[in-house]
Design a protein around this motif. Structure first.
Motif: not given
Lengths: 334, 545, 417
Positions: C342-356
């Motif tokens: 399984p390959v999971h796609t996690v879209v994160a941090g678009l437009g500068g949203r912090p990835i905490t």
């Protein structure tokens, strides 16, 4: 040069003149001319742009001692001269894109500066690549006064893509996108378009000139003068297109000549934003003489003849004549 | 970089590789260089290649110009003075501003040759043939010159004490100074031509047989004045133009203070102007028709009027008395012929000179059997041979030609070529002529604007009293200017236009004097070269198939 | 020399050490500090000879670099976001002509809505343009990658983008070891162009190529990219020898040798991911990570080797291929094709949203538990989205989505304008 004989049979109207000294002869008359754009290219029969490009680049080559690089916009000139596997160019030449030629030339010139060469840089494109899509880069090159001679070969429409209107298309002309029907029965509308030579002058660059394939000596003199100057320089050369204008291929130079002699294409030069000379009309002709040889204006002569539209075009010529003093022999550049 | 770099595939190309693409295959029409016959050449009675000698004169190479000129005419200094230059009347430049002053340039070249002492070359090879030329007028001199050039031995026999024929005894010296005539005759003699003066020949065939000439050329002119019957008293003094003009060569004929000349040709004008110079107070030309019908050339009439010669047209002399003549007024009828009106007038006249034309002397001709004549003139074929095999003729004595010096020179040349062929047992075939170079074929845009140069004219007072030459020559810069006004109609003058305007660089420049060639590998047949050729020396032809 | 230095300044100094001859600059946040720094260095004569050209657009910036490079000058420019798109035509052209230009991308989101903050949408939009794309994890690596980039570009005659996260790296002050000029000179030989606009040996560059050869030209461009897969590790190794640092290369596995879950990402977020991995490893989770440093050419083999023993793969990416999902994940999936993982796609941090760390920790726990969806959006405000979807369904003229969302989240729109 002081000489007792003032008269040379054909003066400087013909390409050559065996009665002149070698030094006074045109580049094109020379057996050693570069033929920078050589035979075998795929331009249409009687192509004004192919002719204008050889005239201009050969003159620039002589002025630069063949130490010259050319940058070329997308367009007829590029397509007909460099289809793989054959190139017609004899000098180092680069084509990048339609709209970036002035900027590419800036880069080439910057490279020469940083490398300390004396190699000169020439950029060239059609009216579409110059007055429209390449205009931003052109203005930037002007404004920075980069050491580039930019030459526009103006055939007054997008010919390579099949004759569409450009901002250099004259009023009343028929193109594939200004068909004289419906709301615009006279073809390209009046009151639009732009003069890039005048806009170039507004940048106050060292040298701006217009020229024509119908006056080789004037063209060569201007290219030579431009090459003697460093900084941004602009020459706008009128090059009839038999295909796009619906004209006899044998009439290319005749049409260019009639454009000058009617006043529709003013030939002048300017330095640092001020007009310094013009090429006087020799034998003034009505615009009709010019228009009626071209199918793109044929709708003006069909029943009924569009007398008022022709008069409007004549008014444009008359304004040019007043504005650029085209009937005054004094102060003429050549 | 010192070595050729390794280039990326396809998007980077070697320079100049499009030469592999032979665009000539696109062509449906092809340009071809041609030579056309310019109107000046076409109308020159002497067959001069005027465009060609002007071409050399344009570049200031006067000797080459003179050499080209004398290929056809050995008398340029004379021609430049006495020729009525039909070439200028035909000149295409006349439709632009004014015709090229061809005659003036010719005279300049002729005078320059005399000044510089340019000589004709002697023939390289002697043919061994000998030709007898009777008469040293322009026809005889021209024939002798051309025959000599072709290597033939030539003997001219001349009845007078000096050579030149009507050039000496018919043309006043104010129009043709004798040192010019003498010098141009001498130059022909210097080629090895034998000139026997004071030698009248009545039986030319006998002389030919006696001295073994291979052929004969007759150029005896038309030296017998035509007379008209005029009732005259004993005391009236009536003479003729031929006599007056002949006499004036050696002495001062006595014509009186009031002289009437009867006739309307150039000879009448010559006599009237001569009379003025001999001291006449009044020199009046009486002519039956109107001035515009006068056969005399307009510029000569104009010069005569300037000098005070008077014209009385629509008049015939009905009677000559002592010190006066009676004339009757004429009127033109509907067809333009003069008709008597019955109105008479008396004019004072110490003498009347008849200038009514000339006839050919018949004595010599009567000695040649089976000679076809037309009135008093000899009928020749297309190449100047009379009906007597081996006897050729030219100049004023032959039928059907204008009687001018230039026509005579042309006859002499044509006859010489025919004699040369005849001596070899061949028939002379003149080269076919090129298509005419008409004005419509020119692209006159390319020629610089330039009015004709006016030759200096002798001051009017001097003209009335002396036999000094009336019309002067051009100086060098004027002559050069005038030569350069030539449009070179129909003949390439190497302006480089075709070479320059070809968008495909498909014109090959062959170098100075060698003209151009088309490179049909690349020529697309657009026709720009032909359209922009100033002189119309390129035609566009359909490709075969 | 170790310096506490802003990322942009460190990059500028590294570029300066590469002796660029033509630098073209058009300002766009967050790239500005790099070219400002370079401009000052040129003005001070620290980079010489060098032409620094202020142009009128990004399109011109890259075009000037194209001309300069074709004329044999080592050429550099930098851009981001909208600027990269504005020069898109020239991006393809530079690679098509095989010109070894180096360009820094200060990665930033693409509008609309206009947004100046970091994500990878800009450079990923150019992933097929024929440029090599290298992604920096730290400012040290950002600086080092530029030195490698010039050598790589010039050896292959291919342009290289060095992608540096906007603000997160470009504006962050970190300790960076700036190498000495002699070291860089030893590593990076002078530019010897493969083709040159040279009046002595004139060539025609940029011919029109028709169907008879276009495929071959494109194939050869692809072939060069494949060559780069071999060259990049060599250059990284040589770099390590010269500078004593491990920088660049194709991929960087972290504690992944025996991991059941491997998290794959580009750029600076790998730092955060590695921190969380350490934390979760402490807690006994079988997790590791894989930083992809070379995204183009895509190192399929290396990625496959690094991932083949994992039970699951989580691709955390700062980009979204609208209408399909992940961009990087698609490539990763291709790399592990046939392995049935399984390959999971996690879209994160678009437009500068912090990835905490907190969000990642939660994410990885769910992954470890096998609860991840195929496509996830990290920290997506589902309530806001649902509200807007409802509004759109309610009426045709529901207004601009961005404005509505700003109202929903309570931000004053004018602050962004």
């Amino acid at each position: 040069m002081e000489t007792t004989i003032k008269f040379y049979q054909t003066d400087t109207f013909t390409v050559g003149n065996r009665l002149l000294s070698e030094a006074e002869r045109s580049v094109q008359a020379g057996m050693q001319r570069t033929n920078a754009l050589n035979s075998g290219h795929r331009a249409c029969q009687g192509c004004g742009e192919a002719l204008g490009a050889r005239f201009a680049v050969d003159a620039a080559m002589r002025a630069a001692g063949n130490d010259l690089i050319a940058c070329n916009a997308t367009g007829c000139l590029e397509v007909f001269s460099t289809p793989y596997p054959e190139s017609s160019w004899q000098l180092p030449w680069i084509h990048s894109l339609f709209g970036n030629t002035a900027a590419v030339a800036t880069g080439v010139a910057a490279a020469q500066r940083v490398k300390g060469t004396k190699t000169r840089v020439l950029a060239q494109g059609g009216d579409g690549g110059t007055t429209d899509i390449g205009f931003g880069c052109l203005s930037g090159m002007f404004e920075r006064n980069d050491d580039v001679l930019y030459i526009c070969y103006d055939n007054e429409a997008y010919m390579n893509t099949g004759v569409q209107r450009s901002s250099a298309t004259p009023p009343a002309a028929r193109t594939a996108t200004t068909v004289p029907v419906g709301q615009h029965p006279n073809g390209n509308v009046f009151g639009k378009g732009k003069s890039v030579p005048l806009i170039a002058m507004a940048h106050e660059i060292p040298y701006v000139a217009t020229a024509s394939v119908a006056d080789l000596r004037d063209l060569e003199a201007k290219v030579t003068k431009a090459m003697s100057i460093h900084g941004a320089r602009y020459i706008h050369i009128h090059v009839p297109c038999p295909l796009g204008w619906g004209a006899d291929p044998a009439h290319t130079i005749k049409l260019a000549r009639l454009a000058i002699e009617s006043g529709l294409f003013p030939v002048f030069e300017a330095e640092h934003g001020e007009i310094t000379g013009h090429r006087a009309i020799r034998e003034q002709v009505p615009v009709e003489d010019y228009l009626k040889l071209q199918k793109r204006f044929a709708h003006l002569f069909r029943n009924p003849k569009q007398v008022e539209v022709i008069a409007q075009l004549q008014a444009i010529a008359d304004r040019n004549i007043r504005r650029f003093k085209l009937l005054e022999k004094r102060g003429a550049a050549v | 970089m010192s070595t050729q770099i390794e280039k990326p595939f396809a998007i980077t190309l070697d320079r100049n590789t499009s030469l592999a693409n032979h665009t000539g295959s696109w062509r449906s029409k092809r340009p071809v260089y041609v030579d056309r016959l310019p109107p000046c050449n076409a109308t020159c009675p002497a067959g001069e290649n005027i465009q060609n000698w002007l071409f050399h004169a344009e570049s200031g190479n006067y000797e080459a110009a003179w050499r080209s000129l004398t290929e056809n005419n050995p008398l340029p200094a004379i021609m430049g003075r006495v020729c009525y230059h039909p070439c200028e009347g035909a000149c295409n430049r006349g439709q632009l501003d004014a015709a090229v002053g061809i005659n003036a340039v010719e005279r300049f070249l002729g005078d320059e040759a005399l000044k510089q002492g340019w000589a004709f070359a002697k023939p390289a090879v002697e043919s061994g043939k000998r030709v007898l030329v009777v008469g040293s007028g322009p026809a005889g001199l021209s024939a002798a010159y051309h025959l000599r050039r072709m290597g033939h031995g030539v003997t001219i026999v001349e009845a007078e004490t000096a050579a030149g024929g009507m050039m000496r005894y018919g043309i006043p010296r104010y129009r043709l100074p004798r040192q010019v005539l003498d010098a141009e005759v001498q130059r022909i003699v210097d080629m090895g031509v034998e000139l026997r003066l004071d030698t009248r020949v009545d039986d030319v065939l006998a002389m030919q047989a006696a001295e073994g000439f291979d052929a004969v050329f007759l150029g005896i002119g038309a030296g017998i004045a035509k007379r008209a019957y005029i009732p005259a008293g004993d005391a009236s003094h009536i003479t003729d133009a031929v006599s007056v003009l002949h006499e004036v060569e050696d002495s001062q004929p006595l014509l009186g203070r009031k002289v009437v000349i009867y006739g309307g040709g150039n000879t009448a004008i010559d006599v009237a102007r001569t009379a003025k110079r001999l001291g006449a107070e009044e020199s009046i030309i009486v002519y039956r028709r109107t001035r515009d019908k006068m056969p005399a050339h307009d510029f000569e009439v104009k010069e005569a009027l300037e000098e005070g010669v008077k014209l009385k047209w629509l008049s015939t002399i009905t009677e000559a008395g002592e010190g006066n003549i009676t004339i009757e007024k004429m009127a033109l009828d509907a067809k333009g012929f003069p008709q008597p009106t019955g109105e008479f007038e008396t004019l004072p006249a110490d003498s009347v000179v008849l200038a009514l034309g000339q006839n050919v002397e018949q004595t010599l001709l009567e000695h040649i059997p089976n000679l076809t004549m037309k009135w008093d003139s000899v009928q020749t074929d297309a190449v100047m041979m009379t009906s007597h095999d081996g006897v050729f003729a030219g100049g004023d004595m032959v039928a059907g030609s204008e009687r001018t010096v230039t026509v005579a020179v042309g006859h002499g040349k044509k006859a010489a070529r025919a004699i040369d062929a005849w001596l070899r047992g061949e028939l002379y075939q003149p080269a076919p002529k090129h298509e005419p170079a008409t004005f419509e074929r020119l692209n006159t845009w390319y020629y610089a604007d330039a009015e004709k140069t006016v030759r200096p004219v002798l001051d009017i007072i001097r003209r009335q009293s002396t036999f000094d030459e009336v019309v002067g020559g051009l100086d060098e810069s004027n002559a050069l200017f005038e030569a350069r006004r030539c449009l070179s109609c129909g003949n390439c003058f190497e302006c480089d236009n075709c070479y320059g305007v070809c968008p495909d660089s498909a014109v090959i420049k062959l170098g100075a004097g060698k003209r151009f060639a088309f490179n049909y590998d690349y020529c697309k047949g657009c026709g720009l070269c032909a359209e922009e050729c100033p002189c119309g020396a390129i035609v566009v032809e359909l490709e075969d198939k | 020399m170790l310096k506490q230095i802003e990322g942009s300044q460190a990059i500028a100094e590294a570029i300066g050490l590469c002796r660029p001859e033509v630098i073209c600059a058009y300002p766009i946040t967050p790239q500005t500090h790099i070219v400002e720094g370079l401009g000052q260095m040129v003005d001070r004569g620290e980079i010489s000879p060098c032409e620094f050209i202020n142009v009128e657009s990004e399109f011109a910036a890259l075009s000037v670099a194209i001309g300069a490079s074709a004329a044999g000058a080592r050429s550099y420019t930098a851009t981001a976001s909208q600027g990269l798109l504005f020069m898109a035509e020239a991006v393809y052209n530079a690679s098509g002509l095989g010109l070894p230009i180096v360009m820094t991308i200060g990665n930033r989101a693409i509008g609309a809505p206009i947004n100046i903050w970091n994500d990878h949408q800009d450079s990923l939009s150019m992933r097929d343009s024929g440029w090599i794309q290298l992604y920096a994890e730290t400012n040290q690596e950002a600086a080092d990658l530029h030195i490698q980039a010039f050598r790589l570009a010039e050896e292959l005659s291919v342009p290289v983008m060095v992608c540096v996260d906007g603000f997160i790296l470009t504006h962050a002050y970190e300790r960076v070891d700036i190498p000495a000029q002699e070291q860089v000179d030893a590593y990076l030989p002078p530019f010897e162009p493969r083709q040159l606009l040279d009046p002595i040996h004139p060539v025609t560059i940029g011919a029109m190529v028709g169907p008879e050869a276009f495929m071959e030209v494109r194939y050869l461009a692809h072939y060069k990219q494949m060559q780069a897969l071999g060259l990049i590790p060599e250059l990284a190794e040589a770099f390590q020898e010269q500078f004593g640092r491990d920088s660049g290369g194709l991929i960087k596995p972290y504690r992944s040798e025996d991991a059941d879950t491997i998290v794959v990402a580009l750029g600076s977020v790998n730092g955060t991911i590695k921190d969380v991995v350490d934390e979760l490893r402490e807690a006994g989770m079988s997790i590791g990570s894989l930083a992809i440093c070379t995204y183009r050419p895509f190192p399929h083999k290396a990625v496959r080797n690094a991932l083949e023993h994992a039970k699951r793969i989580v691709v955390v990416e700062k980009s979204l291929a609208l209408g399909i999902g992940g961009i990087v994940a698609t490539d990763v999936q291709m790399a592990v094709a046939g392995l049935h993982k399984p390959v999971h796609t996690v879209v994160a941090g678009l437009g500068g949203r912090p990835i905490t760390r907190d969000s990642l920790r939660k994410l990885f726990h769910r992954a470890d538990a096998g609860h991840l969806e195929r496509l996830e959006f990290l920290d997506l405000k589902h309530d806001v989205v649902h509200e807007e979807i409802a509004r759109m369904e309610a009426g045709r003229r529901s207004g601009p989505i961005a404005e509505n969302i700003l109202h929903s989240v309570g931000t004053v729109a004018s602050q962004i304008r």
